[in-house]
Design a protein around this motif. Sequence first.
Motif, PDB file in Angstrom:
ATOM      1  N   TRP B 117      30.791  -0.107  11.007  1.00  0.00           N
ATOM      2  CA  TRP B 117      30.507   0.170  12.367  1.00  0.00           C
ATOM      3  C   TRP B 117      29.383   1.148  12.484  1.00  0.00           C
ATOM      4  N   ALA B 118      29.200   1.986  11.510  1.00  0.00           N
ATOM      5  CA  ALA B 118      28.059   2.674  11.670  1.00  0.00           C
ATOM      6  C   ALA B 118      26.874   1.785  11.423  1.00  0.00           C
ATOM      7  N   SER B 119      26.873   0.780  10.428  1.00  0.00           N
ATOM      8  CA  SER B 119      25.724  -0.174  10.164  1.00  0.00           C
ATOM      9  C   SER B 119      25.392  -0.890  11.422  1.00  0.00           C
ATOM     10  N   MET B 120      26.692  -1.367  12.116  1.00  0.00           N
ATOM     11  CA  MET B 120      26.323  -2.190  13.296  1.00  0.00           C
ATOM     12  C   MET B 120      25.850  -1.381  14.396  1.00  0.00           C
ATOM     13  N   ALA B 121      25.921   0.019  14.509  1.00  0.00           N
ATOM     14  CA  ALA B 121      25.605   0.621  15.523  1.00  0.00           C
ATOM     15  C   ALA B 121      23.992   0.818  15.312  1.00  0.00           C
ATOM     16  N   LEU B 122      23.675   1.317  14.123  1.00  0.00           N
ATOM     17  CA  LEU B 122      22.360   1.372  13.647  1.00  0.00           C
ATOM     18  C   LEU B 122      21.611   0.178  14.168  1.00  0.00           C
ATOM     19  N   ALA B 123      22.005  -0.985  13.699  1.00  0.00           N
ATOM     20  CA  ALA B 123      21.270  -2.119  14.007  1.00  0.00           C
ATOM     21  C   ALA B 123      21.016  -2.370  15.569  1.00  0.00           C
ATOM     22  N   VAL B 124      22.136  -2.158  16.255  1.00  0.00           N
ATOM     23  CA  VAL B 124      22.031  -2.420  17.515  1.00  0.00           C
ATOM     24  C   VAL B 124      21.064  -1.255  18.231  1.00  0.00           C
ATOM     25  N   GLY B 125      21.078  -0.261  17.839  1.00  0.00           N
ATOM     26  CA  GLY B 125      20.028   0.868  18.261  1.00  0.00           C
ATOM     27  C   GLY B 125      18.729   0.535  17.765  1.00  0.00           C
ATOM     28  N   LEU B 126      18.513  -0.109  16.516  1.00  0.00           N
ATOM     29  CA  LEU B 126      17.261  -0.531  16.163  1.00  0.00           C
ATOM     30  C   LEU B 126      16.413  -1.584  17.017  1.00  0.00           C
ATOM     31  N   LEU B 127      17.315  -2.730  17.512  1.00  0.00           N
ATOM     32  CA  LEU B 127      17.290  -3.697  18.281  1.00  0.00           C
ATOM     33  C   LEU B 127      16.602  -3.201  19.838  1.00  0.00           C
ATOM     34  N   ILE B 128      17.522  -2.302  20.117  1.00  0.00           N
ATOM     35  CA  ILE B 128      17.285  -1.796  21.579  1.00  0.00           C
ATOM     36  C   ILE B 128      15.787  -1.304  21.493  1.00  0.00           C
ATOM     37  N   MET B 129      15.564  -0.340  20.516  1.00  0.00           N
ATOM     38  CA  MET B 129      14.347   0.343  20.205  1.00  0.00           C
ATOM     39  C   MET B 129      13.318  -0.632  20.259  1.00  0.00           C
ATOM     40  N   ILE B 130      13.402  -1.907  19.618  1.00  0.00           N
ATOM     41  CA  ILE B 130      12.265  -2.583  19.545  1.00  0.00           C
ATOM     42  C   ILE B 130      12.043  -3.729  20.520  1.00  0.00           C
ATOM     43  N   VAL B 131      13.105  -3.822  21.315  1.00  0.00           N
ATOM     44  CA  VAL B 131      13.190  -4.639  22.491  1.00  0.00           C
ATOM     45  C   VAL B 131      12.521  -3.884  23.705  1.00  0.00           C
ATOM     46  N   GLN B 132      12.730  -2.557  23.834  1.00  0.00           N
ATOM     47  CA  GLN B 132      12.153  -1.639  24.669  1.00  0.00           C
ATOM     48  C   GLN B 132      10.648  -1.359  24.368  1.00  0.00           C
ATOM     49  N   SER B 133      10.418  -1.038  23.142  1.00  0.00           N
ATOM     50  CA  SER B 133       9.137  -1.142  22.786  1.00  0.00           C
ATOM     51  C   SER B 133       8.086  -2.110  23.123  1.00  0.00           C
ATOM     52  N   GLY B 134       8.667  -3.291  23.115  1.00  0.00           N
ATOM     53  CA  GLY B 134       8.079  -4.755  23.398  1.00  0.00           C
ATOM     54  C   GLY B 134       7.923  -4.818  24.666  1.00  0.00           C
ATOM     55  N   ASP B 135       8.789  -4.236  25.585  1.00  0.00           N
ATOM     56  CA  ASP B 135       8.709  -4.426  27.064  1.00  0.00           C
ATOM     57  C   ASP B 135       7.578  -3.584  27.423  1.00  0.00           C
ATOM     58  N   GLU B 136       7.695  -1.963  26.795  1.00  0.00           N
ATOM     59  CA  GLU B 136       6.567  -1.221  27.240  1.00  0.00           C
ATOM     60  C   GLU B 136       5.115  -1.590  26.907  1.00  0.00           C
ATOM     61  N   SER B 137       5.296  -2.331  25.676  1.00  0.00           N
ATOM     62  CA  SER B 137       3.759  -2.763  24.966  1.00  0.00           C
ATOM     63  C   SER B 137       3.183  -4.015  26.010  1.00  0.00           C
ATOM     64  N   ALA B 138       4.059  -4.503  26.915  1.00  0.00           N
ATOM     65  CA  ALA B 138       3.590  -5.604  27.712  1.00  0.00           C
ATOM     66  C   ALA B 138       3.042  -5.049  29.187  1.00  0.00           C
TER      67      ALA B 138
END
Lengths: 191, 195
Positions: B117-138
Motif C-alpha cells: 500500500w505504501a508503494s502504491m501511495a508513493l506511485a500515485v503521489g508521484l503521478l499526481i506531482m508529474i501530471v500537475q507539473s505538466g499542467d503548470e508547464s503548459a
Amino acid sequence: LSDDASLIAATLAGDTAAFGRLVQQYQDRLYNSLLRVLGSADDAADIVQDAFVQAYVKLSSFRGGSQFYTWLYRIAFNLAMSHMRRGHKKASLDEMKALAGAEPTDGQPTAETGLIEQERAELVHASLAELSFEHRQILVLREIDGCSYEEIAEVLDLPVGTVRSRLFRARLEMRDLLSPRLHIEKIVDTR
Amino acid sequence: MSDKPSNHAPGDELLSAYLDGELSADERAAVEARLATDPAAQQLLHELRSVSQSVQALPTESLGRDLSEEIVRRARETAPISGRSPSAKLADATEPSRLGDTIPKIRIFNSRRAWIWASMALAVGLLIMIVQSGDESAKKPANRRDAKFRCPLHPNQHLPRPRLSPPIASFITESMRLAPRRPQPSHPAKLAADE
C-alpha cells in the motif's frame, strides 16, 4: 496590596518560599473543610496537597478579582467532587467518631459536659456524612468556613439564588437527620 | 439533583437567608412581619438555627504538620514558575529522550500488505506531482518550471525533467485503477470540527 496579593506576586516572581507561606496560612482551614466534606482524614490531606499544587501551577491565571482562598477553595472542591465521583467511599463510622473528637483512653470518668459535647459532635459529623455531596459541601462552606452567599456562589460556580435555595434544603435535610438523634441526646442530658 | 422543590412554603427559604443576614431590606422586613404572626415560621427558624449552631460547634481539626515544604517541592517538580524561560520549558518538552518516552511507536511497516500500500501511495503521489507539473508547464512561464527542478545543492545547475518509462507509467495507472476509493472530507474545516 493585601498579604495574599504580595505573596502571590512574590511567588510569580520566583520566590517559592512565598508560596510556602500561603500554604501555611490556609492549609489547616482547607483541611478542616475538606475533612467534613470528604469524611476521611487521609483523603482530605491528599486533596489539600493536590489543590495547592494545582493552585501553584495555575497561579499566573489568578486575576485577583476574588480572594485567594475562594479561588483555592474552588480548586479544592472541584478536586473533592472528582474524588467522590471516582467512587471513594465515605469514612466508616469508627473513623467519623475519631474525627468528631478524641475518645477517653485512660479509663477515668469523663466530665458529663465533655461527654455530651463529644456525642453531639459524633452525631453531627455522622449526619453530615449522610447528606448528599452537594448539600454537605454547601453546609460546610457556610457553617464551618463562614463564607457569604456570594463567596459560596464563586466556589461552587452557582448563581446566588441557587446557593440560597440549596442551603435551605441542606439545612432541612440536616434537621431531619439530626432531630431523632438529638432527641436521644436530650434524654441523656436530663439525667 | 438535590435542589428539587420541597413542600415548604415559598417564603420558608427566606427564613434560612434571614438567619444568615443575606436578605435585602425589603425581604428582611417581610420575614420579620411574618415571624411576628406565624408560629410555624418561628418554629422553622428555630430548627434552622439549631442545625446551623450544631454544625458550627464541630471541633476544628488541623493537619498537625506543615505541608508547605512538601507542596512547594511537588509544585516545583510539576511546573516551575520561575527561573526557567518559556523557551527552556519548551525545549524540555521536546527533548528527544522525552519524546521517545511519550510518543507511541506506530509500527505500520511490519506487514507485507503495508509495504504494498505504501508503494502504491508513493506511485500515485508521484503521478499526481508529474501530471500537475505538466499542467503548470503548459500554463506558466519557463523560468518557474526551471526553478522547480533546480538542484538544492547546486542552485545554478538545472536538472533535466524526469520522464517516466512506459512500464512505470502503466504500473502507476494500474495502481490507481485498483486502489480502493475512500470517502474524502468535503472541507478541511469540517474535518477539524468533526474531530
